[in-house]
Scaffold this motif. Structure first.
Motif, PDB file in Angstrom:
ATOM      1  N   ILE A  66      43.928  39.452  36.739  1.00 43.44           N
ATOM      2  CA  ILE A  66      42.641  40.114  36.479  1.00 43.44           C
ATOM      3  C   ILE A  66      42.210  39.887  35.035  1.00 43.44           C
ATOM      4  O   ILE A  66      41.034  39.633  34.757  1.00 43.44           O
ATOM      5  CB  ILE A  66      42.736  41.615  36.801  1.00 43.44           C
ATOM      6  CG1 ILE A  66      43.000  41.814  38.307  1.00 43.44           C
ATOM      7  CG2 ILE A  66      41.454  42.340  36.394  1.00 43.44           C
ATOM      8  CD1 ILE A  66      43.336  43.236  38.706  1.00 43.44           C
ATOM      9  N   ALA A  67      43.170  39.932  34.109  1.00 37.58           N
ATOM     10  CA  ALA A  67      42.852  39.667  32.700  1.00 37.58           C
ATOM     11  C   ALA A  67      42.367  38.242  32.511  1.00 37.58           C
ATOM     12  O   ALA A  67      41.462  37.979  31.711  1.00 37.58           O
ATOM     13  CB  ALA A  67      44.082  39.934  31.827  1.00 37.58           C
ATOM     14  N   ALA A  68      42.955  37.308  33.255  1.00 35.32           N
ATOM     15  CA  ALA A  68      42.502  35.913  33.190  1.00 35.32           C
ATOM     16  C   ALA A  68      41.045  35.814  33.617  1.00 35.32           C
ATOM     17  O   ALA A  68      40.236  35.121  32.994  1.00 35.32           O
ATOM     18  CB  ALA A  68      43.384  35.036  34.072  1.00 35.32           C
ATOM     19  N   LEU A  69      40.698  36.535  34.683  1.00 37.33           N
ATOM     20  CA  LEU A  69      39.308  36.569  35.152  1.00 37.33           C
ATOM     21  C   LEU A  69      38.380  37.109  34.066  1.00 37.33           C
ATOM     22  O   LEU A  69      37.354  36.491  33.758  1.00 37.33           O
ATOM     23  CB  LEU A  69      39.219  37.431  36.408  1.00 37.33           C
ATOM     24  CG  LEU A  69      37.807  37.847  36.864  1.00 37.33           C
ATOM     25  CD1 LEU A  69      37.016  36.621  37.312  1.00 37.33           C
ATOM     26  CD2 LEU A  69      37.893  38.878  37.985  1.00 37.33           C
ATOM     27  N   LEU A  70      38.740  38.236  33.481  1.00 39.33           N
ATOM     28  CA  LEU A  70      37.893  38.850  32.459  1.00 39.33           C
ATOM     29  C   LEU A  70      37.742  37.942  31.243  1.00 39.33           C
ATOM     30  O   LEU A  70      36.670  37.861  30.646  1.00 39.33           O
ATOM     31  CB  LEU A  70      38.478  40.200  32.027  1.00 39.33           C
ATOM     32  CG  LEU A  70      38.595  41.282  33.101  1.00 39.33           C
ATOM     33  CD1 LEU A  70      39.222  42.543  32.522  1.00 39.33           C
ATOM     34  CD2 LEU A  70      37.243  41.591  33.722  1.00 39.33           C
ATOM     35  N   SER A  71      38.831  37.242  30.899  1.00 43.04           N
ATOM     36  CA  SER A  71      38.794  36.381  29.716  1.00 43.04           C
ATOM     37  C   SER A  71      38.002  35.100  29.941  1.00 43.04           C
ATOM     38  O   SER A  71      37.631  34.422  28.982  1.00 43.04           O
ATOM     39  CB  SER A  71      40.223  36.028  29.275  1.00 43.04           C
ATOM     40  OG  SER A  71      40.840  35.131  30.184  1.00 43.04           O
ATOM     41  N   GLU A  72      37.748  34.777  31.204  1.00 41.41           N
ATOM     42  CA  GLU A  72      37.018  33.549  31.532  1.00 41.41           C
ATOM     43  C   GLU A  72      35.526  33.785  31.755  1.00 41.41           C
ATOM     44  O   GLU A  72      34.756  32.836  31.855  1.00 41.41           O
ATOM     45  CB  GLU A  72      37.625  32.908  32.796  1.00 41.41           C
ATOM     46  CG  GLU A  72      39.007  32.325  32.571  1.00 41.41           C
ATOM     47  CD  GLU A  72      39.735  32.004  33.862  1.00 41.41           C
ATOM     48  OE1 GLU A  72      40.808  31.402  33.789  1.00 41.41           O
ATOM     49  OE2 GLU A  72      39.240  32.368  34.948  1.00 41.41           O
ATOM     50  N   LYS A  73      35.128  35.037  31.825  1.00 43.41           N
ATOM     51  CA  LYS A  73      33.728  35.367  32.121  1.00 43.41           C
ATOM     52  C   LYS A  73      33.037  35.902  30.879  1.00 43.41           C
ATOM     53  O   LYS A  73      33.429  36.933  30.337  1.00 43.41           O
ATOM     54  CB  LYS A  73      33.660  36.408  33.245  1.00 43.41           C
ATOM     55  CG  LYS A  73      32.243  36.823  33.633  1.00 43.41           C
ATOM     56  CD  LYS A  73      31.497  35.705  34.336  1.00 43.41           C
ATOM     57  CE  LYS A  73      30.194  36.190  34.967  1.00 43.41           C
ATOM     58  NZ  LYS A  73      29.140  36.540  33.973  1.00 43.41           N
ATOM     59  N   SER A  74      32.025  35.185  30.432  1.00 46.38           N
ATOM     60  CA  SER A  74      31.267  35.658  29.283  1.00 46.38           C
ATOM     61  C   SER A  74      30.682  37.022  29.604  1.00 46.38           C
ATOM     62  O   SER A  74      30.244  37.278  30.717  1.00 46.38           O
ATOM     63  CB  SER A  74      30.144  34.675  28.939  1.00 46.38           C
ATOM     64  OG  SER A  74      29.264  34.509  30.042  1.00 46.38           O
ATOM     65  N   GLY A  75      30.679  37.886  28.620  1.00 48.28           N
ATOM     66  CA  GLY A  75      30.218  39.246  28.849  1.00 48.28           C
ATOM     67  C   GLY A  75      31.364  40.211  29.050  1.00 48.28           C
ATOM     68  O   GLY A  75      31.191  41.426  28.917  1.00 48.28           O
ATOM     69  N   PHE A  76      32.550  39.685  29.363  1.00 47.81           N
ATOM     70  CA  PHE A  76      33.719  40.533  29.562  1.00 47.81           C
ATOM     71  C   PHE A  76      34.849  40.200  28.593  1.00 47.81           C
ATOM     72  O   PHE A  76      35.854  40.892  28.553  1.00 47.81           O
ATOM     73  CB  PHE A  76      34.231  40.417  31.004  1.00 47.81           C
ATOM     74  CG  PHE A  76      33.295  41.017  32.023  1.00 47.81           C
ATOM     75  CD1 PHE A  76      33.380  42.359  32.359  1.00 47.81           C
ATOM     76  CD2 PHE A  76      32.312  40.239  32.618  1.00 47.81           C
ATOM     77  CE1 PHE A  76      32.507  42.917  33.284  1.00 47.81           C
ATOM     78  CE2 PHE A  76      31.430  40.781  33.553  1.00 47.81           C
ATOM     79  CZ  PHE A  76      31.528  42.123  33.883  1.00 47.81           C
ATOM     80  N   LYS A  77      34.688  39.115  27.805  1.00 48.23           N
ATOM     81  CA  LYS A  77      35.752  38.680  26.888  1.00 48.23           C
ATOM     82  C   LYS A  77      36.031  39.709  25.798  1.00 48.23           C
ATOM     83  O   LYS A  77      37.131  39.742  25.247  1.00 48.23           O
ATOM     84  CB  LYS A  77      35.377  37.339  26.257  1.00 48.23           C
ATOM     85  CG  LYS A  77      35.421  36.173  27.232  1.00 48.23           C
ATOM     86  CD  LYS A  77      35.137  34.858  26.535  1.00 48.23           C
ATOM     87  CE  LYS A  77      35.227  33.708  27.520  1.00 48.23           C
ATOM     88  NZ  LYS A  77      34.996  32.393  26.875  1.00 48.23           N
ATOM     89  N   SER A 103      35.433  43.033  26.311  1.00 50.75           N
ATOM     90  CA  SER A 103      35.382  44.330  26.987  1.00 50.75           C
ATOM     91  C   SER A 103      36.628  45.161  26.684  1.00 50.75           C
ATOM     92  O   SER A 103      37.703  44.636  26.383  1.00 50.75           O
ATOM     93  CB  SER A 103      35.258  44.129  28.497  1.00 50.75           C
ATOM     94  OG  SER A 103      36.420  43.502  29.017  1.00 50.75           O
ATOM     95  N   GLU A 104      36.459  46.472  26.774  1.00 52.18           N
ATOM     96  CA  GLU A 104      37.596  47.375  26.603  1.00 52.18           C
ATOM     97  C   GLU A 104      38.624  47.153  27.701  1.00 52.18           C
ATOM     98  O   GLU A 104      39.830  47.273  27.463  1.00 52.18           O
ATOM     99  CB  GLU A 104      37.123  48.831  26.623  1.00 52.18           C
ATOM    100  CG  GLU A 104      36.356  49.259  25.379  1.00 52.18           C
ATOM    101  CD  GLU A 104      36.065  50.750  25.376  1.00 52.18           C
ATOM    102  OE1 GLU A 104      36.658  51.477  26.211  1.00 52.18           O
ATOM    103  OE2 GLU A 104      35.258  51.185  24.547  1.00 52.18           O
ATOM    104  N   ALA A 105      38.163  46.812  28.879  1.00 49.35           N
ATOM    105  CA  ALA A 105      39.086  46.575  29.997  1.00 49.35           C
ATOM    106  C   ALA A 105      40.033  45.423  29.675  1.00 49.35           C
ATOM    107  O   ALA A 105      41.242  45.517  29.919  1.00 49.35           O
ATOM    108  CB  ALA A 105      38.294  46.268  31.269  1.00 49.35           C
ATOM    109  N   LEU A 106      39.507  44.333  29.124  1.00 49.23           N
ATOM    110  CA  LEU A 106      40.353  43.195  28.772  1.00 49.23           C
ATOM    111  C   LEU A 106      41.277  43.549  27.612  1.00 49.23           C
ATOM    112  O   LEU A 106      42.454  43.180  27.610  1.00 49.23           O
ATOM    113  CB  LEU A 106      39.499  41.975  28.414  1.00 49.23           C
ATOM    114  CG  LEU A 106      40.281  40.723  27.977  1.00 49.23           C
ATOM    115  CD1 LEU A 106      41.299  40.312  29.038  1.00 49.23           C
ATOM    116  CD2 LEU A 106      39.327  39.575  27.685  1.00 49.23           C
TER     117      LEU A 106
END
Length: 204
Positions: A80-91, A93-96
């Motif tokens: 899931i972290a890989a997904l967040l780190s690959e999507k602009s707008g989420f790099k 994010s607090e979630a990542l």
């Protein structure tokens, strides 16, 4: 388009959390980055993030364990972290950020879920089409995530992990599919390693 029709109206792909994230990563690789369904799917899984910063699907809780008392799954969190780190707008994010903190706290530990439960999973750099090893990648995968999230050797934990990985380079310059006493050269891992090294060294 057919694949995206499997997505529920709430954004979920009706699978385990790591499969859900993997499905979205595939769509990103296919170039479907601006579609609102991608963001909907990411936001759906972010809402399932636990207090420790990770994720674990109920079906990955070992028999006899309580989901409310067990730590999150290292490799579900990594996917899931890989997904967040690959999507602009989420790099950023607090979630990542929380997911990266969880991964750093669990370096080299056994995974407490049923997904890649052995500590040796940290040494498994190669990713294959196997139903479990498609979520492998070990230390290399975590380093790739951390770099995309903005980490570099100024962070002591990152530096230690990075230096350990670099030390796995073989005498011929290649990197192995699995770190160990009898390493086997792997071209795909070596290409990923070179990309990682370039990204890290550019931050110095």
């Amino acid at each position: 388009v057919e694949f995206m029709r499997f997505q529920n109206d709430d954004g979920r792909f009706p699978m385990y959390y790591h499969h859900h994230a993997h499905a979205l990563r595939i769509l990103l690789k296919l170039g479907i980055t601006g579609n609102r369904l991608i963001d909907r799917g990411i936001n759906w899984v972010i809402k399932r993030q636990r207090d420790d910063g990770g994720w674990i699907h109920r079906a990955n809780v070992p028999h006899g364990k309580n989901i409310d008392k067990i730590s999150s799954c290292i490799w579900t969190t990594a996917e899931i972290a890989a997904l967040l780190s690959e999507k602009s707008g989420f790099k950023k994010s607090e979630a990542l950020q929380h997911a990266c903190e969880f991964l750093l706290k669990n370096i080299e530990k056994d995974n407490l879920s049923t997904l890649l439960p052995d500590a040796n999973a940290w040494n498994q750099f190669n990713i294959s089409s196997d139903s479990n090893l498609m979520f492998a990648g070990g230390t290399l995968k975590v380093l790739e995530i951390l770099v995309r999230a903005g980490y570099n050797p100024s962070n002591p934990q990152f530096k230690k992990l990075y230096e350990w990985f670099i030390a796995q380079q073989m005498d011929d310059g290649m990197f192995p599919m699995v770190a160990g006493k009898m390493p086997i050269v792997n071209e795909a891992v070596t290409v990923r390693a070179m990309a990682l090294i370039r990204a890290v060294e550019s931050t110095r």
